[in-house]
Design an enzyme around this catalytic site. Structure first.
Site, PDB file in Angstrom:
ATOM      1  N   SER A  89       0.873  -1.441   0.029  1.00  0.00           N
ATOM      2  CA  SER A  89      -0.074  -0.154  -0.105  1.00  0.00           C
ATOM      3  C   SER A  89       1.017   1.384   0.113  1.00  0.00           C
ATOM      4  O   SER A  89       1.711   1.312  -0.940  1.00  0.00           O
ATOM      5  CB  SER A  89      -1.003  -0.180   1.172  1.00  0.00           C
ATOM      6  N   ASP A 301      -5.020  -1.666  -4.018  1.00  0.00           N
ATOM      7  CA  ASP A 301      -4.235  -1.525  -2.790  1.00  0.00           C
ATOM      8  C   ASP A 301      -3.772  -2.871  -2.435  1.00  0.00           C
ATOM      9  O   ASP A 301      -4.490  -4.157  -2.377  1.00  0.00           O
ATOM     10  CB  ASP A 301      -4.895  -1.080  -1.737  1.00  0.00           C
TER      11      ASP A 301
END
Length: 813
Positions: A89, A301
């Site tokens: 992320s 993500d």
């Protein structure tokens, strides 16, 4: 203090970073990353590898840089080398930038490029929720996502391209970067149970690897002639031994780096998914590149699955060659204090009638249900790390004797000493080698083919009756003097590692150990070549045990593995004998190594091969005190109370943990605070890991307090008392209070309106709520889209809009 460290050996410190994510917590993590970069550069000055040139350090960083030089000189730390980075992320973006700076041999923050750290500028400007930045200037009636992913990608492209544009220090270094992402759509591993029934298990994890190897990286290319020429460097038949996935002038490398960073930080809905692309697909290690290598998969993500890749990180760091003992530190950078779900353990709330409710509030139950799967994954990460740590400690403190204890034994006696365990060792190796082949096949077929289930009872008698390349014969050659090595890859690697470790224990590192470490690197290259061959031919592998052994034996024979390993082990033995000044013959060295191999692995060699190295584990989080305000100017009991309270509150001192982890994007002053907090937290953690002072913890506290005061004045222009006051005020604020503070600022009020407008413009998109979004937009938005929703929407709009404005006006008031 410098005199206290004289005579102590300075060991290179190799740091592996695993950086977790958290939307706007990326700003805190950016501060951590900046501090680690300062440390690695300062360590080279401290250990004498470079002369200190102030012009190579930005003006605003010089006081802190010089503090790190001082700390490294007071400790027994040599060069600090960041050689493995894994990012998820927001950690994927910070990790990508740091790895790129290491690989290109420049500071992460080149001097002369601004009035504040470059990475802070990235997060202050590029992460600003303003029109023309993350919010779009376009007046398109419907947006594909709330925030502008194209702007985000352009910024990543610009920042990555800028790294290395100006000369700087230190020199380029080998580094491996892992970046995670989460794949959308159908994605699964295929298994078969023990009764032949196939089934699928969902697996949306994607893992990408970027490398810059040593200039003299070793690859295995067997052929005719002297085996010594089978490990070339440079380019061979168009296949480069030296790998540089960070090459600034290579468009393919640049495209893959930018796409990986953009994909890993693509928080769903906030940013649109990004397509993998062929450049990035070629660098995928999970699932294998042979699976759907056209790059059509959509990625979001990496933090959705919280897939911190500890195992490949440890494997990568254990493969780095070293001619001297090194200290290894695995740093897990996670912007959380690790507290459980709040509210579930609180007393049940009272109902409207005043009686206690029978269970916690629904919002707490729902929050727990959503958070528990991630909790389980984080727990699995920690259990995996703990298991690897135990294996590394076992490797470092293994109970087997070194070769020296066996040098006095005659060859026949050595063979007789291990003869009683040889048959058990052969049986174990037959199974272990077969499992190694099966594991390589399962990785090759991941996502599209059969992952072979382990067999319940292989025909050992038949296996042992065959000539298996990883099982020694019943009457083996214990001296290694033949032209073929019949003990397999695992034994060759373990024997060479035993030689290296024994030389290090005797203080015979450096040039003396170089031939042995070179032989070990060649053995690892042979294993890589075997794995590649198995993967490339996986579709032709048979299912039965004997057929699979015969098929794998053909792969070994085609690569001349046994001849190559014989050459490697022989070279290692000769190098060991030379380092010991000829006190023992190479044949005796091999004999001793194989005796240790059989004695220590007779009952464990059935397990698949797994490479581990000893390391120390450091969890670097915000749940730590700030010594410049928590550990000074007070009685000891007060200091302890302050430190305990600071650790307990932890991530509550950050804006990035508020408003669903988006708050730090609100105001530049909030991002500046989180950035500085990241630097302070890194300083506290890293000082404890590095400074083993004879003066005890007080010396560490004194250094940390001094460097933190300098940092706060440079970054925020505040005194320690002013910083402590703001931290205290922030701890007492909830999300409503922060929203109120935001709306008090003219910029904040404009920001709130702009974000709501962006959300409203995204809802009508066909990929969002479509017609339902059009309806909601027509009833609530300031400027409804031109497309018609419902005939009655214009009539209902004034009432709905009035109620909407009343509700929003109360938020944060």
């Amino acid at each position: 203090m410098a005199e206290a460290t004289q005579g102590r050996r300075r060991r290179e410190l190799r740091v592996a970073l695993v950086l977790n994510g958290g939307v706007s917590l990326a700003v805190w993590m950016g501060g951590v990353t900046h501090e680690i970069d300062l440390l690695r550069r300062a360590s080279r000055v401290a250990c004498g590898m470079e002369e200190y040139d102030p012009e190579t350090v930005a003006v605003y960083d010089r006081p802190v840089f010089e503090k790190w030089v001082e700390l490294c000189r007071r400790s027994d730390v040599g060069a600090v080398v960041v050689d493995v980075i894994a990012g998820t992320s927001a950690g994927g973006l910070n990790g990508t930038l740091l790895a790129t700076a290491v690989a290109r041999g420049v500071p992460l923050d080149p001097p002369g490029q601004g009035v504040r750290p470059a990475l802070r500028t990235v997060w202050s400007d590029s992460a600003s929720l303003e029109d023309g930045s993350l919010l779009r200037l376009t007046q398109a009636p419907a947006l594909s996502s709330v925030l502008d992913g194209d702007f985000f990608r352009r910024e990543i492209d610009r920042v990555v391209g800028r790294i290395g544009a100006a000369p700087g220090r230190p020199a380029p270094e080998p580094v491996t970067l892992f970046v995670t992402a989460t794949a959308l759509g159908e994605s699964s591993q295929k298994y078969v149970d023990s009764f032949g029934q196939p089934f699928d298990v969902a697996d949306h994890r994607h893992l990408y690897r970027f490398r810059r190897t040593d200039e003299d990286a070793v690859v295995f290319r067997p052929g005719a002639g002297d085996p010594d020429g089978w490990w070339p460097t440079g380019a061979v038949d168009g296949d480069a031994a030296f790998v540089d996935d960070f090459d600034r002038d290579d468009a393919d490398c640049h495209e893959a780096l930018v796409t990986a960073a953009r994909a890993s930080a693509s928080f769903p809905v906030a940013f649109a998914p990004v397509q993998e692309g062929e450049a990035l697909a070629r660098r995928r290690v999970l699932p294998a590149t042979s699976v759907d290598c056209h790059g059509r998969r959509w990625l979001v993500d990496g933090g959705i699955l919280d897939n911190a890749p500890f195992e490949p990180v440890l494997d990568a760091i254990s493969r780095r060659p070293a001619t001297e003992p090194v200290r290894r530190l695995l740093v897990y950078v996670v912007p959380s204090r690790g507290a459980g779900n709040e509210g579930l353990d609180a007393p049940p709330p009272e109902t409207a009638g005043g009686a206690a409710a029978a269970h916690p509030a629904w919002k707490h139950i729902l929050g727990g249900a959503v958070g528990f799967p991630r909790e389980g994954d984080v727990r699995a990460d920690m259990e995996s790390a703990a298991n690897l740590l135990r294996q590394g400690e076992a490797t470092e403190g293994s109970p087997e004797v070194g070769p020296e204890a066996l040098f006095g034994i005659e060859v026949d006696a050595a063979s007789g000493a291990a003869d009683g365990l040889l048959e058990q060792y052969r049986r174990a190796r037959a199974i272990g080698g077969l499992q190694d082949v099966r594991r390589a096949l399962s990785r090759a077929r991941q996502g599209r083919g059969l992952v072979l289930a382990p067999v319940s009872g292989p025909a050992l008698a038949e296996l042992l009756g065959e000539e298996v390349p990883w099982v020694p014969p019943a009457e083996p050659d214990w001296t290694g003097e033949g032209d073929q090595w019949r003990w397999g890859l695992g034994a060759a690697e373990r024997v060479c590692r035993l030689f290296v470790r024994d030389l290090w224990d005797r203080g015979l590192g450096g040039a003396a150990a170089a031939p042995v470490t070179a032989a070990l690197a060649r053995v690892e290259a042979v294993r890589d070549a075997v794995t590649v061959s198995i993967v490339q031919n996986a579709d032709k592998a048979p299912l039965d045990d004997l057929g699979l052994v015969a098929w794998a034996s053909d792969r070994f024979a085609a690569l001349q593995v046994q001849e190559a390993l014989a050459h490697c082990v022989g070279s290692a033995a000769r190098g060991y004998a030379a380092a010991r000044s000829g006190v023992v013959e190479p044949a005796a060295v091999v004999r001793a190594g194989l005796t240790v191999e059989v004695a220590t692995n007779a009952f464990s060699a059935y397990q698949p091969f797994r490479r581990t190295s000893p390391f120390e584990f450091l969890r670097l989080g915000p749940d730590v005190e700030a010594p410049f305000v928590d550990c000074v100017d007070a009685a000891p009991d007060v200091v302890r109370t302050r430190a305990r309270d600071a650790r307990r509150t932890g991530d509550k001192k950050l804006y990035g943990t508020r408003m669903g982890h988006f708050a730090a994007f609100g105001l530049d002053t909030w991002r500046a605070w989180d950035w500085t907090a990241g630097r302070l937290d890194a300083q506290t953690h890293l000082a404890r890991a590095l400074l083993d002072s004879p003066d005890g913890p007080a010396a560490t506290v004194d250094w940390t307090a001094s460097v933190q005061e300098v940092t706060v004045r440079a970054e925020l222009g505040r005194s320690p008392a002013e910083w402590a006051q703001q931290r205290g005020e922030l701890l007492g604020k909830d999300d409503g209070s922060l929203l109120r503070d935001l709306r008090r600022e003219p910029y904040g009020e404009t920001l709130a309106v702009a974000v709501v407008d962006a959300v409203m413009r995204a809802l009508p998109h066909d990929l969002a709520l479509g017609r339902s979004g059009q309806l909601l937009n027509s009833l609530v938005a300031r400027s409804p889209v031109t497309r018609t929703a419902r005939w009655w929407a214009p009539v209902a709009r004034p009432v709905v809009r009035w109620k909407w404005l009343r509700w929003t006006s109360r938020l944060g008031r």
